[in-house]
Design an enzyme around this catalytic site. Structure first.
Site, PDB file in Angstrom:
ATOM      1  CB  SER A 181      33.664  41.686  51.891  1.00 48.05           C
ATOM      2  OG  SER A 181      33.717  40.359  51.424  1.00 48.05           O
ATOM      3  CG  ASP A 227      36.306  41.470  44.275  1.00 50.85           C
ATOM      4  OD1 ASP A 227      36.702  40.371  44.685  1.00 50.85           O
ATOM      5  OD2 ASP A 227      35.548  42.215  44.924  1.00 50.85           O
ATOM      6  CG  HIS A 259      37.172  41.261  47.959  1.00 51.39           C
ATOM      7  ND1 HIS A 259      35.848  41.431  47.627  1.00 51.39           N
ATOM      8  CD2 HIS A 259      37.177  40.827  49.262  1.00 51.39           C
ATOM      9  CE1 HIS A 259      35.075  41.119  48.654  1.00 51.39           C
ATOM     10  NE2 HIS A 259      35.860  40.745  49.659  1.00 51.39           N
TER      11      HIS A 259
END
Length: 312
Positions: A181, A227, A259
Protein backbone atom coordinates in the site's frame (compact mmCIF):
# COMPACT_ATOMS: atom_id res chain seq x y z
CA UNK A 1 42.60 -25.19 -19.63
CA UNK A 2 44.26 -28.40 -20.81
CA UNK A 3 47.51 -28.54 -22.75
CA UNK A 4 47.27 -30.00 -26.20
CA UNK A 5 48.87 -33.47 -26.35
CA UNK A 6 52.17 -33.54 -28.21
CA UNK A 7 51.90 -34.64 -31.82
CA UNK A 8 54.78 -35.92 -33.92
CA UNK A 9 55.43 -35.08 -37.57
CA UNK A 10 57.49 -38.27 -38.07
CA UNK A 11 56.39 -40.92 -40.57
CA UNK A 12 54.17 -43.30 -38.58
CA UNK A 13 55.27 -46.27 -40.67
CA UNK A 14 58.91 -45.71 -39.71
CA UNK A 15 58.32 -45.95 -35.97
CA UNK A 16 55.19 -48.06 -35.49
CA UNK A 17 55.86 -49.05 -31.90
CA UNK A 18 56.61 -45.48 -30.75
CA UNK A 19 53.50 -44.16 -32.51
CA UNK A 20 51.31 -46.73 -30.78
CA UNK A 21 52.83 -45.83 -27.44
CA UNK A 22 52.31 -42.13 -28.18
CA UNK A 23 48.64 -42.66 -28.99
CA UNK A 24 48.18 -44.80 -25.93
CA UNK A 25 49.83 -42.12 -23.82
CA UNK A 26 47.65 -39.41 -25.29
CA UNK A 27 44.50 -41.44 -24.68
CA UNK A 28 45.63 -41.96 -21.10
CA UNK A 29 46.20 -38.22 -20.66
CA UNK A 30 42.81 -37.37 -22.08
CA UNK A 31 41.11 -40.03 -19.96
CA UNK A 32 42.81 -38.69 -16.84
CA UNK A 33 41.81 -35.13 -17.68
CA UNK A 34 38.22 -36.21 -18.28
CA UNK A 35 38.18 -38.10 -15.00
CA UNK A 36 39.46 -35.00 -13.21
CA UNK A 37 36.70 -32.85 -14.70
CA UNK A 38 34.03 -35.42 -13.80
CA UNK A 39 35.45 -35.66 -10.30
CA UNK A 40 35.47 -31.89 -9.93
CA UNK A 41 31.84 -31.56 -10.99
CA UNK A 42 30.89 -34.35 -8.61
CA UNK A 43 32.56 -32.51 -5.76
CA UNK A 44 31.08 -29.12 -6.55
CA UNK A 45 27.56 -30.26 -7.43
CA UNK A 46 24.97 -27.45 -7.54
CA UNK A 47 27.64 -24.94 -6.56
CA UNK A 48 29.47 -25.45 -9.84
CA UNK A 49 27.81 -22.28 -11.14
CA UNK A 50 29.39 -20.23 -8.37
CA UNK A 51 32.46 -19.45 -10.45
CA UNK A 52 30.21 -17.89 -13.10
CA UNK A 53 28.02 -16.02 -10.60
CA UNK A 54 29.44 -15.55 -7.09
CA UNK A 55 26.04 -14.28 -5.85
CA UNK A 56 24.12 -17.44 -6.72
CA UNK A 57 22.65 -19.06 -3.62
CA UNK A 58 20.82 -22.33 -3.15
CA UNK A 59 20.02 -25.24 -5.45
CA UNK A 60 18.55 -24.93 -8.93
CA UNK A 61 14.95 -23.68 -8.59
CA UNK A 62 11.81 -25.55 -9.59
CA UNK A 63 8.18 -24.51 -9.74
CA UNK A 64 7.59 -26.34 -6.46
CA UNK A 65 10.65 -24.81 -4.75
CA UNK A 66 9.53 -21.22 -5.38
CA UNK A 67 5.96 -22.04 -4.36
CA UNK A 68 7.01 -23.79 -1.14
CA UNK A 69 6.25 -22.25 2.24
CA UNK A 70 9.96 -22.56 3.04
CA UNK A 71 13.08 -22.62 0.91
CA UNK A 72 16.36 -24.51 1.45
CA UNK A 73 17.75 -22.30 4.25
CA UNK A 74 16.92 -22.57 7.93
CA UNK A 75 15.91 -19.15 9.24
CA UNK A 76 16.75 -17.25 12.42
CA UNK A 77 15.22 -13.97 13.50
CA UNK A 78 16.04 -11.08 15.77
CA UNK A 79 13.96 -8.15 16.98
CA UNK A 80 15.17 -4.58 16.58
CA UNK A 81 13.77 -2.09 19.10
CA UNK A 82 12.64 1.31 17.89
CA UNK A 83 14.72 2.74 20.76
CA UNK A 84 17.94 1.39 19.24
CA UNK A 85 17.53 2.91 15.76
CA UNK A 86 16.94 6.26 14.12
CA UNK A 87 14.96 7.07 11.01
CA UNK A 88 12.40 4.27 11.26
CA UNK A 89 10.44 2.36 13.87
CA UNK A 90 12.44 -0.82 14.40
CA UNK A 91 11.30 -4.23 13.20
CA UNK A 92 12.29 -7.87 12.80
CA UNK A 93 15.26 -9.26 10.88
CA UNK A 94 14.94 -12.73 9.34
CA UNK A 95 18.11 -14.31 8.00
CA UNK A 96 19.62 -17.64 6.90
CA UNK A 97 21.05 -19.33 9.99
CA UNK A 98 24.10 -20.77 8.25
CA UNK A 99 27.08 -18.69 7.13
CA UNK A 100 28.48 -21.52 4.96
CA UNK A 101 27.41 -19.83 1.71
CA UNK A 102 28.89 -16.44 2.56
CA UNK A 103 26.93 -13.21 2.35
CA UNK A 104 23.38 -12.61 1.12
CA UNK A 105 21.41 -9.82 -0.47
CA UNK A 106 19.05 -7.90 1.82
CA UNK A 107 15.51 -6.51 1.52
CA UNK A 108 13.63 -4.02 3.69
CA UNK A 109 9.81 -4.22 3.67
CA UNK A 110 7.38 -1.52 4.78
CA UNK A 111 3.76 -2.01 5.89
CA UNK A 112 0.94 0.22 4.70
CA UNK A 113 -1.08 3.10 6.11
CA UNK A 114 -2.21 2.50 9.73
CA UNK A 115 -0.52 -0.94 9.68
CA UNK A 116 2.33 -2.55 11.60
CA UNK A 117 5.06 -4.98 10.59
CA UNK A 118 2.79 -7.85 11.62
CA UNK A 119 0.78 -7.21 8.43
CA UNK A 120 3.75 -8.19 6.27
CA UNK A 121 5.47 -10.61 8.67
CA UNK A 122 4.74 -13.68 6.54
CA UNK A 123 7.18 -12.44 3.91
CA UNK A 124 10.09 -12.49 6.40
CA UNK A 125 10.74 -16.23 6.78
CA UNK A 126 9.32 -16.99 3.33
CA UNK A 127 11.96 -14.88 1.58
CA UNK A 128 14.80 -15.45 4.06
CA UNK A 129 14.53 -19.22 3.63
CA UNK A 130 15.34 -18.70 -0.06
CA UNK A 131 18.62 -16.97 0.75
CA UNK A 132 18.04 -13.33 1.71
CA UNK A 133 18.29 -11.17 4.82
CA UNK A 134 14.82 -9.65 5.26
CA UNK A 135 13.86 -6.71 7.47
CA UNK A 136 10.15 -6.17 8.08
CA UNK A 137 9.92 -2.71 9.63
CA UNK A 138 7.55 -0.60 11.64
CA UNK A 139 7.31 3.02 10.54
CA UNK A 140 7.80 6.04 12.79
CA UNK A 141 4.03 6.50 12.86
CA UNK A 142 1.33 4.42 11.25
CA UNK A 143 0.13 7.51 9.35
CA UNK A 144 3.42 8.17 7.50
CA UNK A 145 3.02 8.93 3.79
CA UNK A 146 4.86 7.19 0.91
CA UNK A 147 7.79 9.61 0.70
CA UNK A 148 8.46 9.19 4.42
CA UNK A 149 8.16 5.41 4.12
CA UNK A 150 10.70 5.49 1.30
CA UNK A 151 13.16 7.35 3.54
CA UNK A 152 12.51 4.85 6.31
CA UNK A 153 13.17 1.87 4.05
CA UNK A 154 16.55 3.36 3.17
CA UNK A 155 17.29 4.08 6.83
CA UNK A 156 16.46 0.44 7.60
CA UNK A 157 18.84 -0.80 4.90
CA UNK A 158 21.56 1.50 6.23
CA UNK A 159 21.04 0.10 9.72
CA UNK A 160 21.13 -3.48 8.38
CA UNK A 161 24.41 -3.01 6.56
CA UNK A 162 26.09 -0.65 9.01
CA UNK A 163 25.08 -1.42 12.58
CA UNK A 164 22.93 -4.54 12.80
CA UNK A 165 24.04 -7.79 14.41
CA UNK A 166 23.78 -9.48 10.98
CA UNK A 167 25.73 -6.89 8.98
CA UNK A 168 28.52 -9.40 8.37
CA UNK A 169 26.05 -11.68 6.60
CA UNK A 170 25.00 -9.02 4.08
CA UNK A 171 26.47 -7.94 0.76
CA UNK A 172 25.78 -4.19 0.93
CA UNK A 173 25.92 -3.89 -2.87
CA UNK A 174 22.87 -6.16 -3.28
CA UNK A 175 19.87 -4.49 -1.68
CA UNK A 176 16.16 -4.22 -2.44
CA UNK A 177 12.89 -2.83 -1.11
CA UNK A 178 9.31 -3.99 -0.88
CA UNK A 179 6.18 -2.54 0.64
CA UNK A 180 2.42 -2.80 0.88
CA UNK A 181 0.00 0.00 0.00
CA UNK A 182 1.65 3.28 1.07
CA UNK A 183 4.68 1.15 1.83
CA UNK A 184 4.54 0.02 -1.80
CA UNK A 185 4.43 3.64 -2.88
CA UNK A 186 7.32 4.15 -0.48
CA UNK A 187 9.37 1.43 -2.19
CA UNK A 188 9.19 3.46 -5.41
CA UNK A 189 10.25 6.57 -3.51
CA UNK A 190 13.24 4.65 -2.14
CA UNK A 191 14.19 3.42 -5.62
CA UNK A 192 13.94 6.98 -6.95
CA UNK A 193 16.18 8.31 -4.19
CA UNK A 194 18.74 5.49 -4.33
CA UNK A 195 19.26 4.25 -7.86
CA UNK A 196 21.81 1.66 -6.72
CA UNK A 197 19.01 -0.54 -5.34
CA UNK A 198 18.84 -3.81 -7.25
CA UNK A 199 15.11 -4.60 -6.96
CA UNK A 200 11.81 -3.02 -5.88
CA UNK A 201 8.47 -4.77 -5.38
CA UNK A 202 5.44 -2.58 -4.59
CA UNK A 203 2.45 -4.66 -3.38
CA UNK A 204 -0.96 -3.13 -4.22
CA UNK A 205 0.80 0.24 -4.00
CA UNK A 206 -0.69 3.63 -3.18
CA UNK A 207 1.04 6.78 -4.41
CA UNK A 208 -0.43 9.91 -6.00
CA UNK A 209 2.80 10.48 -7.96
CA UNK A 210 2.57 8.39 -11.11
CA UNK A 211 5.67 9.57 -12.97
CA UNK A 212 8.94 7.84 -12.15
CA UNK A 213 11.52 8.70 -14.83
CA UNK A 214 14.32 8.70 -12.20
CA UNK A 215 13.92 5.02 -11.28
CA UNK A 216 16.73 2.72 -12.44
CA UNK A 217 15.83 -0.23 -10.24
CA UNK A 218 14.17 -3.32 -11.77
CA UNK A 219 10.60 -3.08 -10.46
CA UNK A 220 7.79 -5.64 -10.15
CA UNK A 221 4.38 -4.17 -9.25
CA UNK A 222 1.51 -6.28 -7.95
CA UNK A 223 -2.02 -4.98 -8.42
CA UNK A 224 -5.30 -6.57 -7.30
CA UNK A 225 -8.37 -6.69 -9.54
CA UNK A 226 -10.73 -6.07 -6.61
CA UNK A 227 -8.73 -3.29 -4.94
CA UNK A 228 -11.11 -0.51 -3.82
CA UNK A 229 -8.56 1.26 -1.56
CA UNK A 230 -5.88 1.81 -4.23
CA UNK A 231 -7.69 0.87 -7.45
CA UNK A 232 -5.31 -0.38 -10.12
CA UNK A 233 -6.65 2.16 -12.62
CA UNK A 234 -5.37 5.06 -10.50
CA UNK A 235 -2.42 3.48 -8.68
CA UNK A 236 -0.74 0.19 -9.70
CA UNK A 237 -1.24 0.54 -13.46
CA UNK A 238 -0.18 4.18 -13.84
CA UNK A 239 2.72 3.57 -11.44
CA UNK A 240 3.86 0.80 -13.78
CA UNK A 241 3.43 2.84 -16.96
CA UNK A 242 5.15 5.78 -15.24
CA UNK A 243 8.39 3.81 -15.03
CA UNK A 244 10.90 4.18 -17.89
CA UNK A 245 9.92 1.89 -20.76
CA UNK A 246 13.53 0.73 -21.07
CA UNK A 247 13.58 -0.45 -17.44
CA UNK A 248 13.31 -4.11 -16.46
CA UNK A 249 9.78 -3.87 -15.11
CA UNK A 250 6.71 -6.06 -14.72
CA UNK A 251 3.09 -5.73 -13.66
CA UNK A 252 1.09 -8.64 -12.27
CA UNK A 253 -2.56 -8.11 -11.47
CA UNK A 254 -3.82 -10.66 -8.99
CA UNK A 255 -7.13 -12.30 -9.85
CA UNK A 256 -10.01 -12.34 -7.35
CA UNK A 257 -7.88 -10.32 -4.93
CA UNK A 258 -8.26 -7.22 -2.75
CA UNK A 259 -6.04 -4.42 -1.47
CA UNK A 260 -5.28 -6.56 1.58
CA UNK A 261 -4.34 -9.79 -0.23
CA UNK A 262 -0.60 -9.11 0.40
CA UNK A 263 -1.25 -9.14 4.16
CA UNK A 264 -1.49 -12.93 4.34
CA UNK A 265 0.51 -15.81 2.93
CA UNK A 266 0.08 -15.85 -0.84
CA UNK A 267 1.81 -18.29 -3.16
CA UNK A 268 1.53 -16.15 -6.29
CA UNK A 269 3.06 -13.11 -4.60
CA UNK A 270 5.79 -15.28 -3.08
CA UNK A 271 6.84 -17.19 -6.19
CA UNK A 272 7.17 -14.15 -8.43
CA UNK A 273 8.73 -12.00 -5.69
CA UNK A 274 11.32 -14.69 -5.01
CA UNK A 275 12.04 -15.00 -8.74
CA UNK A 276 12.35 -11.22 -9.15
CA UNK A 277 14.63 -10.82 -6.14
CA UNK A 278 16.80 -13.75 -7.18
CA UNK A 279 17.01 -12.53 -10.76
CA UNK A 280 17.98 -8.95 -9.95
CA UNK A 281 19.57 -8.94 -6.48
CA UNK A 282 21.52 -12.18 -7.02
CA UNK A 283 21.83 -11.85 -10.83
CA UNK A 284 20.61 -15.44 -10.85
CA UNK A 285 19.41 -16.17 -14.38
CA UNK A 286 18.17 -19.61 -13.28
CA UNK A 287 15.01 -17.77 -12.20
CA UNK A 288 14.45 -15.98 -15.52
CA UNK A 289 12.28 -18.85 -16.78
CA UNK A 290 9.65 -18.08 -14.13
CA UNK A 291 9.43 -14.43 -15.22
CA UNK A 292 9.82 -14.70 -19.00
CA UNK A 293 7.76 -15.42 -20.95
CA UNK A 294 5.22 -13.51 -18.87
CA UNK A 295 2.83 -15.62 -16.76
CA UNK A 296 -0.38 -16.59 -18.49
CA UNK A 297 -3.78 -15.50 -17.24
CA UNK A 298 -4.94 -18.01 -14.63
CA UNK A 299 -7.06 -18.51 -11.54
CA UNK A 300 -4.60 -16.31 -9.61
CA UNK A 301 -3.35 -13.89 -12.31
CA UNK A 302 -5.74 -11.56 -14.10
CA UNK A 303 -3.14 -9.80 -16.24
CA UNK A 304 0.62 -9.68 -16.77
CA UNK A 305 2.74 -7.03 -18.47
CA UNK A 306 6.46 -6.53 -18.72
CA UNK A 307 9.54 -6.48 -20.89
CA UNK A 308 11.05 -9.84 -21.75
CA UNK A 309 13.73 -11.01 -21.93
CA UNK A 310 15.35 -8.96 -19.20
CA UNK A 311 18.38 -6.89 -20.08
CA UNK A 312 20.27 -6.44 -16.81
Amino acid sequence: MHQHPHTSTADPTAYPSRTRRGRTGRFAQLAAALAAVVGLSTLTGPGAHAADNPYERGPAPTESSIEALRGPYSVSETSVSSLSVTGFGGGTVYYPSSTADGTFGAIAISPGFTAYQSSIAWLGPRLASQGFVVFTIDTNTTLDQPASRGDQLLAALDYLTGRSAVRGRIDSSRLGVMGHSMGGGGSLEAAKDRTSLQAAIPLTPWNLDTTWPEVRTPTLIFGADGDTVAPVSTHAEPLYTGLPSSLDRAYLELNNATHFTPNSSNTTIAKYSISWLKRFIDNDTRYEKFLCPLPQRSLTIDEARGNCPHTS
